[in-house]
Every structure is written in C-alpha cells, then in structure tokens.
Design an enzyme around this catalytic site. Structure first.
Site, PDB file in Angstrom:
ATOM      1  N   ASP A 156      38.077  16.889  33.933  1.00  0.00           N
ATOM      2  CA  ASP A 156      38.668  18.159  33.507  1.00  0.00           C
ATOM      3  C   ASP A 156      37.642  18.816  32.599  1.00  0.00           C
ATOM      4  OD1 ASP A 156      39.934  20.233  32.180  1.00  0.00           O
ATOM      5  OD2 ASP A 156      41.847  19.178  32.001  1.00  0.00           O
TER       6      ASP A 156
ATOM      7  N   ASN B 168      30.972  24.347  39.187  1.00  0.00           N
ATOM      8  CA  ASN B 168      31.735  25.255  40.053  1.00  0.00           C
ATOM      9  C   ASN B 168      33.153  25.523  39.550  1.00  0.00           C
ATOM     10  OD1 ASN B 168      32.701  26.360  42.865  1.00  0.00           O
ATOM     11  ND2 ASN B 168      34.029  24.604  42.409  1.00  0.00           N
TER      12      ASN B 168
ATOM     13  N   TYR C 232      37.757  37.076  32.205  1.00  0.00           N
ATOM     14  CA  TYR C 232      37.002  36.508  33.328  1.00  0.00           C
ATOM     15  C   TYR C 232      35.576  37.085  33.354  1.00  0.00           C
ATOM     16  CZ  TYR C 232      35.787  34.948  38.046  1.00  0.00           C
ATOM     17  OH  TYR C 232      35.161  34.359  39.124  1.00  0.00           O
ATOM     18  N   GLY C 233      35.488  38.416  33.251  1.00  0.00           N
ATOM     19  CA  GLY C 233      34.162  39.053  33.258  1.00  0.00           C
ATOM     20  C   GLY C 233      33.312  38.575  32.093  1.00  0.00           C
ATOM     21  N   VAL C 234      33.923  38.467  30.910  1.00  0.00           N
ATOM     22  CA  VAL C 234      33.192  37.987  29.729  1.00  0.00           C
ATOM     23  C   VAL C 234      32.737  36.544  29.951  1.00  0.00           C
ATOM     24  CG1 VAL C 234      33.453  37.342  27.291  1.00  0.00           C
ATOM     25  CG2 VAL C 234      34.259  39.579  28.088  1.00  0.00           C
TER      26      VAL C 234
ATOM     27  N   LYS D 281      31.977  34.994  32.669  1.00  0.00           N
ATOM     28  CA  LYS D 281      30.867  34.874  33.625  1.00  0.00           C
ATOM     29  C   LYS D 281      29.600  35.567  33.091  1.00  0.00           C
ATOM     30  CE  LYS D 281      33.107  32.555  36.904  1.00  0.00           C
ATOM     31  NZ  LYS D 281      32.786  31.184  37.291  1.00  0.00           N
TER      32      LYS D 281
ATOM     33  N   VAL E  36      35.250  35.635  48.138  1.00  0.00           N
ATOM     34  CA  VAL E  36      35.442  34.603  49.160  1.00  0.00           C
ATOM     35  C   VAL E  36      36.924  34.292  49.359  1.00  0.00           C
ATOM     36  CG1 VAL E  36      34.960  32.182  49.708  1.00  0.00           C
ATOM     37  CG2 VAL E  36      33.203  33.569  48.594  1.00  0.00           C
ATOM     38  N   ARG E  37      37.292  34.023  50.622  1.00  0.00           N
ATOM     39  CA  ARG E  37      38.684  33.661  50.961  1.00  0.00           C
ATOM     40  C   ARG E  37      39.013  32.230  50.518  1.00  0.00           C
ATOM     41  NH1 ARG E  37      36.929  36.494  55.356  1.00  0.00           N
ATOM     42  NH2 ARG E  37      36.411  34.630  56.566  1.00  0.00           N
ATOM     43  N   THR E  38      39.426  32.107  49.255  1.00  0.00           N
ATOM     44  CA  THR E  38      39.915  30.833  48.714  1.00  0.00           C
ATOM     45  C   THR E  38      41.241  31.141  48.025  1.00  0.00           C
ATOM     46  OG1 THR E  38      38.828  31.241  46.609  1.00  0.00           O
ATOM     47  CG2 THR E  38      37.568  29.976  48.245  1.00  0.00           C
TER      48      THR E  38
END
Ligand code: NAP
Length: 253
Positions: A60, A87, A179-181, A183, A212-214
């Site tokens: 984790d 990832n 999320y943007g911050v 990355k 991507v399709r996930t």
C-alpha cells in the site's frame, strides 16, 4: 540473468498491463497490490496469460508500515530491482479534505515513499518510471506554483514541505485540483530524483499513458490499456533522465 521489475498498483488497469508485457518479455515481475488477495489473483492471471514469472507483493503506497515491510521481505529474499514502475494512483477520490489528502498521499508521497524504501535494492543503472498525467501540466496551476515547480533549484525537502502545506490547506491555493497538483508535483519530483540518483546511473522519468479505458479513465476514453501501458513502458528504455514523456516523445512539464 533475468531482470526484475516491481510495478505498484499492478492488480488491474495500466499497471496490470505493464506487468503482463514485462513478464511476456522475460522479466521477473513483482506485482504490487495493496490487497494481498487481489495481488495473488492478478499474479496468477498473468502467469496463466504469459507463462512468465510473476508474484504478488503486498504494497500500500500510502502506508509507511506496508512499504517498509515489503522492502524488508524483498531484501531478505535477496531481490535486486532493475525497474521500478510507480503506477499506483487515484483520481476523483472522495471529495473534500480527505480526498485531497488521499490523492496527494497516493499519487505524490506514494512514489516518493516507495522509491526511498527500495533504493537500497535498486541496481545501479536501474530505471524508475513515475506514471504521470497530462492533467499535471504546469499550465493548470497558478503562476506562483508554476514558478515553484519549474525552479531548477527546487529541492526535495522544499517540494515535500509545499505538498504538506497544500494538504493542510485543504487543497486550495494552487489554482488546480488535487489530482493535477499531485501529478505536477510528481513531475517535479522526477526531475529532482533524477539529479539525486544520477551518480548511481539510475534514470528517473515520468511517463503519461494518455487517456485510457480503465476503471479510472472510464469506458469513453480514446486509448486502449495496451496503448497506455506501452507509453508508460518507454520509461524503462529511455536513455535520458528527468524527462516527461508520452508515447516516447518528450512533453512539456
Ligand atoms: P485504475 O484502473 O483505477 O487502477 C489503479 C491501481 O492503483 C489499482 O491497482 C489500485 O489498487 C492501485 N492503487 C490505488 N491506491 C493504491 C495504494 N494506496 N497502494 C497501492 N495501490 C493502489 O487506474 P489506471 O487507469 O490503471 O491508472 C494507473 C496510473 O495511470 C495512475 O497513476 C493514474 O493516475 C495514471 N493515469 C491514468 C490515466 C487514465 O486515463 N486511465 C490517465 C493519465 C494517468 P486497488 O485495486 O486496490 O484499488
């Protein structure tokens, strides 16, 4: 001698596909998963699909205890790692302060925590691939934070302190969402770690899979998981360090 890769968040999505491709190419693959049963199931699935050598590692990325335990077990097993693929990630985690904390913990502090814990196990000349996103483009942040993250003199400690402040402030004040911050900060961390690890010949790059399709990207995304994983896998063959790539081409931070 077979090379060894560890992929975090490899029980589904892009991470699973990265693990599948590497196993098919003859790598020994450590399938990182925060849930032991899901990791074992993914490793079994991929062994069946590829005939390759894969095994699950409970990991984790948000937990110091989990990461330390995993690193200790690998060390006791005399495992050396040639490629680390950071990832594991979350997007659209629960809203509010908890969601901000979880997003930054997973997407920024997770790769940092895993990298530092595994550094003693990484071979000189190994690669570290941080999975980033176009949503981490500096253009999505306000001018002050664009400058901060682009500053060539930025240190790891200063970056970490800024991210703690962002979380403590409830995820406001940077002009972008958590999320943007996460990355954008991961891209800056990639550059900082690349400089730190250059003496050991360890190359650190960020690679974006595209949309991507996930489970994360949703069914309407334009790219297949295979295309996304291929874009990520470039990090293992890249000959330079400290860059950000999509489909093997450098992209702006
Ligand atoms: P996904 O299908 O939602 O899979 C995410 C994976 O990360 C799962 O295996 C999940 O494990 C794992 N994970 C989440 N939190 C974790 C934790 N604390 N510790 C360990 N593992 C954890 O997402 P994906 O689309 O494959 O995304 C993979 C990476 O690509 C992420 O870094 C994401 O930000 C990036 N990315 C994706 C897209 C896209 O369009 N899909 C675009 C740009 C970038 P569980 O099964 O236990 O939840």
């Amino acid at each position: 001698m077979a090379r060894t890769a560890l992929v975090t968040g490899a029980n589904r999505g892009i991470g699973q596909e990265v693990a599948r491709v590497l196993a098919g190419d003859g790598w020994d693959v450590l399938v990182g998963a925060r849930d032991r049963a899901r990791g074992d199931a993914a490793a079994a699935r991929l062994r069946k699909a590829t005939g390759g050598r894969l095994r699950a590692v409970e990991l984790d990325v948000t937990s110091d205890a989990s990461v330390t335990t995993a690193a200790g077990k690998l060390r006791d097993g005399a495992i050396r790692i040639d490629a680390l693929v950071n990832n594991a990630g979350v997007h659209g985690a629960a809203r509010g302060a908890d969601g901000v904390a979880r997003t930054i913990e997973t997407n920024f502090f997770g790769p940092l925590r895993v990298t530092l814990a595994l550094l003693p196990l990484l071979r000189d000349g190994a690669t570290i691939t941080n999975v980033t996103s176009g949503l981490g483009a500096l253009g999505n942040l306000d001018a002050a934070h664009r400058r901060l993250l682009a500053d060539p003199a930025l240190t790891r400690d200063a970056l970490v302190a800024e991210l703690h402040d962002f979380v403590q402030g409830g995820g406001t004040g940077w002009g972008g969402d958590a999320y943007g911050v996460s990355k954008a900060a991961l891209n800056a961390l990639t550059r900082v770690l690349a400089a730190e690890l250059a003496p050991r010949g360890i190359r650190v790059n960020a690679t974006c899979p595209g949309w991507v399709r996930t489970d994360m990207g949703g069914r309407g995304a334009p790219r297949s998981v295979e295309a996304g994983a291929a874009s990520v896998l470039f990090g293992i063959t890249a000959t330079t360090s400290g860059g950000i790539f999509r489909d093997g081409a450098a992209i702006a931070p």
